[in-house]
Scaffold this motif. Structure first.
Motif, PDB file in Angstrom:
ATOM      1  N   LYS A  60       0.857  -1.181   0.000  1.00 52.34           N
ATOM      2  CA  LYS A  60       0.000   0.000   0.000  1.00 52.34           C
ATOM      3  C   LYS A  60       0.902   1.243   0.000  1.00 52.34           C
ATOM      4  O   LYS A  60       1.751   1.397   0.883  1.00 52.34           O
ATOM      5  N   ILE A  61       0.719   2.095  -1.005  1.00 53.29           N
ATOM      6  CA  ILE A  61       1.545   3.296  -1.143  1.00 53.29           C
ATOM      7  C   ILE A  61       0.630   4.506  -1.236  1.00 53.29           C
ATOM      8  O   ILE A  61      -0.333   4.513  -1.999  1.00 53.29           O
ATOM      9  N   SER A  62       0.954   5.543  -0.463  1.00 50.06           N
ATOM     10  CA  SER A  62       0.213   6.807  -0.504  1.00 50.06           C
ATOM     11  C   SER A  62       1.101   7.861  -1.169  1.00 50.06           C
ATOM     12  O   SER A  62       2.228   8.098  -0.727  1.00 50.06           O
ATOM     13  N   ILE A  63       0.575   8.445  -2.239  1.00 48.54           N
ATOM     14  CA  ILE A  63       1.338   9.452  -2.990  1.00 48.54           C
ATOM     15  C   ILE A  63       0.569  10.769  -2.957  1.00 48.54           C
ATOM     16  O   ILE A  63      -0.634  10.814  -3.194  1.00 48.54           O
ATOM     17  N   ARG A  64       1.283  11.848  -2.642  1.00 48.88           N
ATOM     18  CA  ARG A  64       0.685  13.182  -2.644  1.00 48.88           C
ATOM     19  C   ARG A  64       1.615  14.124  -3.396  1.00 48.88           C
ATOM     20  O   ARG A  64       2.802  14.190  -3.101  1.00 48.88           O
ATOM     21  N   GLY A  74       2.945  13.900  -6.253  1.00 51.40           N
ATOM     22  CA  GLY A  74       4.052  13.229  -6.919  1.00 51.40           C
ATOM     23  C   GLY A  74       5.109  12.658  -5.994  1.00 51.40           C
ATOM     24  O   GLY A  74       6.128  12.157  -6.464  1.00 51.40           O
ATOM     25  N   GLU A  75       4.888  12.705  -4.678  1.00 52.92           N
ATOM     26  CA  GLU A  75       5.862  12.173  -3.726  1.00 52.92           C
ATOM     27  C   GLU A  75       5.225  11.061  -2.892  1.00 52.92           C
ATOM     28  O   GLU A  75       4.064  11.152  -2.509  1.00 52.92           O
TER      29      GLU A  75
END
Length: 68
Positions: free
Chosen positions: A34-38, A40-41
């Motif tokens: 599970k990856i959270s990107i905001r 572009g980071e």
């Protein structure tokens, strides 16, 4: 042979020894990322492992099911 498969074999043998007419075992093992990107980071990342074992038996024309 995987550890979960070994548990399944032992579980079915024990169920039959205890008098089950039929026994079936199912095991599962999964890995999720599970990856959270905001903007572009990458903000957070988490690896989640899930594993389990289920047993279904037939005894005296009755069915039973359990999962752990």
């Amino acid at each position: 042979m995987s550890e979960l498969l070994n548990y399944c074999v032992k579980t079915v043998k024990l169920a039959e020894k205890e008098g089950a007419d039929q026994a079936e075992c199912f095991s599962s093992l999964s890995r999720n990322l599970k990856i959270s990107i905001r903007r572009g980071e990458i903000k957070t990342s988490k690896v989640i492992y899930d594993h389990g074992l289920s047993l279904r038996i037939s005894l005296n024309k009755s069915l039973a099911f359990s999962y752990i």
